[in-house]
Design an enzyme around this catalytic site. Structure first.
Site, PDB file in Angstrom:
ATOM      1  CG  ASP A   9       5.631  -6.726  -0.817  1.00  0.00           C
ATOM      2  OD1 ASP A   9       5.792  -7.502   0.151  1.00  0.00           O
ATOM      3  OD2 ASP A   9       6.409  -6.670  -1.790  1.00  0.00           O
ATOM      4  CG  ASP A  11      11.658  -7.670   1.419  1.00  0.00           C
ATOM      5  OD1 ASP A  11      12.685  -7.007   1.624  1.00  0.00           O
ATOM      6  OD2 ASP A  11      11.060  -8.291   2.320  1.00  0.00           O
ATOM      7  CB  THR A  43       5.794  -7.530   4.915  1.00  0.00           C
ATOM      8  OG1 THR A  43       6.992  -8.216   4.610  1.00  0.00           O
ATOM      9  CG2 THR A  43       5.658  -7.434   6.424  1.00  0.00           C
ATOM     10  N   GLY A  44       5.463 -10.490   4.055  1.00  0.00           N
ATOM     11  CA  GLY A  44       5.727 -11.855   4.481  1.00  0.00           C
ATOM     12  C   GLY A  44       6.687 -11.901   5.651  1.00  0.00           C
ATOM     13  CE  LYS A 197       2.542 -10.001   1.677  1.00  0.00           C
ATOM     14  NZ  LYS A 197       3.440  -9.107   0.921  1.00  0.00           N
ATOM     15  CG  ASP A 220       7.470  -7.638  -5.533  1.00  0.00           C
ATOM     16  OD1 ASP A 220       7.030  -7.648  -4.351  1.00  0.00           O
ATOM     17  OD2 ASP A 220       8.510  -8.229  -5.854  1.00  0.00           O
ATOM     18  CG  ASN A 223       4.281 -12.830  -1.045  1.00  0.00           C
ATOM     19  OD1 ASN A 223       4.751 -12.407  -2.099  1.00  0.00           O
ATOM     20  ND2 ASN A 223       4.697 -12.408   0.127  1.00  0.00           N
TER      21      ASN A 223
END
Length: 270
Positions: A9, A11, A43-44, A197, A220, A223
């Site tokens: 991930d 962020d 990642t989102g 994900k 973290d 998601n």
């Protein structure tokens, strides 16, 4: 069985709170890639918000991959060839937009080209998203949104406490139609039902003929939960939310403490 793919991930995981990759993390990623390990940013963020890190970490070769939009899009980094893609229909857009008005919550819509909002009083969090992911922000009324738009995800956004109230008021029959995940305290993402994900990572692992036991996932937030549960080795950052820590096999130091580097050095590098 050795780890051959590490999904990371961005962020709160890869980068510090200032959105920077530390030299220590960069060095560990470079060493893992040199050993033939696939390093995959998962990642989102939409793809434009990832290019900076792909370039900085030299993850743009023929055998590099990236997972964006919370798993809605899986593709080769260099060619852009799609491995997996799940989008929202125009009918989905209308239903999700109508629900946002029922819930009285800010909404924005993300395509492969831009972020759209019909809120005349544009949310600070929409402006924040456009800034960090490097995408243009466009005001459009609902009537101006057309079926030709390639909508990848939509987001309910608001102050954290109020957004929690909104989430608790979402009807169960509506929630069943989509994948809905909280990617930050102020972001609640709505995706195609088949997108997450975890699903994106599973599709990529199958493409590369890798077993889950050969995959590590590091994250973290909520998601990240699906990919941590899919991977043979699931890692929660020290700054992760409690649900992610509970699901993980390992808890790493935080993103401010080079957590990604510590995990790669201990569990991946030979």
């Amino acid at each position: 069985m050795s780890i051959k793919l590490v999904a990371i991930d961005i962020d709160g995981t890869l980068v510090t709170d200032n959105k920077e990759v530390t030299p220590t993390v960069k060095s560990a990623i470079s060493a893992a890639k040199a050993q033939g390990v696939h390093i995959v940013l998962c990642t989102g963020r939409p793809l434009p918000g990832v290019h900076r890190y792909l370039d900085e970490l030299e993850l743009n070769d023929n055998d590099d991959y990236v997972i964006t939009y919370n798993g809605s899009l899986v593709q080769e980094s260099l060619s852009g060839k799609k491995i997996s893609s799940h989008t929202l229909s125009y009918e989905d857009f209308l239903e999700i937009e109508t629900m946002s008005r029922r819930l009285n919550v800010h909404l924005h819509t993300i395509t492969d080209e831009a972020i759209y909002t019909a809120n005349r009083d544009i949310s600070y969090y929409t402006v924040n998203e456009a800034f960090w992911v490097k995408m243009p922000l466009r005001y459009r009324t609902v009537q101006e949104m057309t079926p030709e738009l390639n909508i990848i995800k939509m987001m309910y956004i608001d102050e954290p406490d109020y957004l929690t109230e909104v989430i608790n008021r979402i009807p169960a029959d509506f929630a069943k139609k989509y994948t809905m995940v909280r990617s930050d305290t102020f972001y609640y993402e709505i995706l195609n039902r088949d997108a997450s994900k975890g699903a994106g990572l599973k599709a990529l692992a199958a493409h590369l003929q890798l077993a889950p036991e050969e995959v590590m996932a590091i994250g973290d937030n909520e998601n990240d939960l699906s990919m941590i549960e899919f991977a043979g080795t699931g890692v929660a950052m020290g700054n992760a939310v409690d649900t992610v820590k509970a699901a993980a096999d390992i808890v790493a130091p935080s993103n401010e403490e080079d957590g990604v580097a510590h995990i790669i050095q201990e569990y991946v590098l030979k």
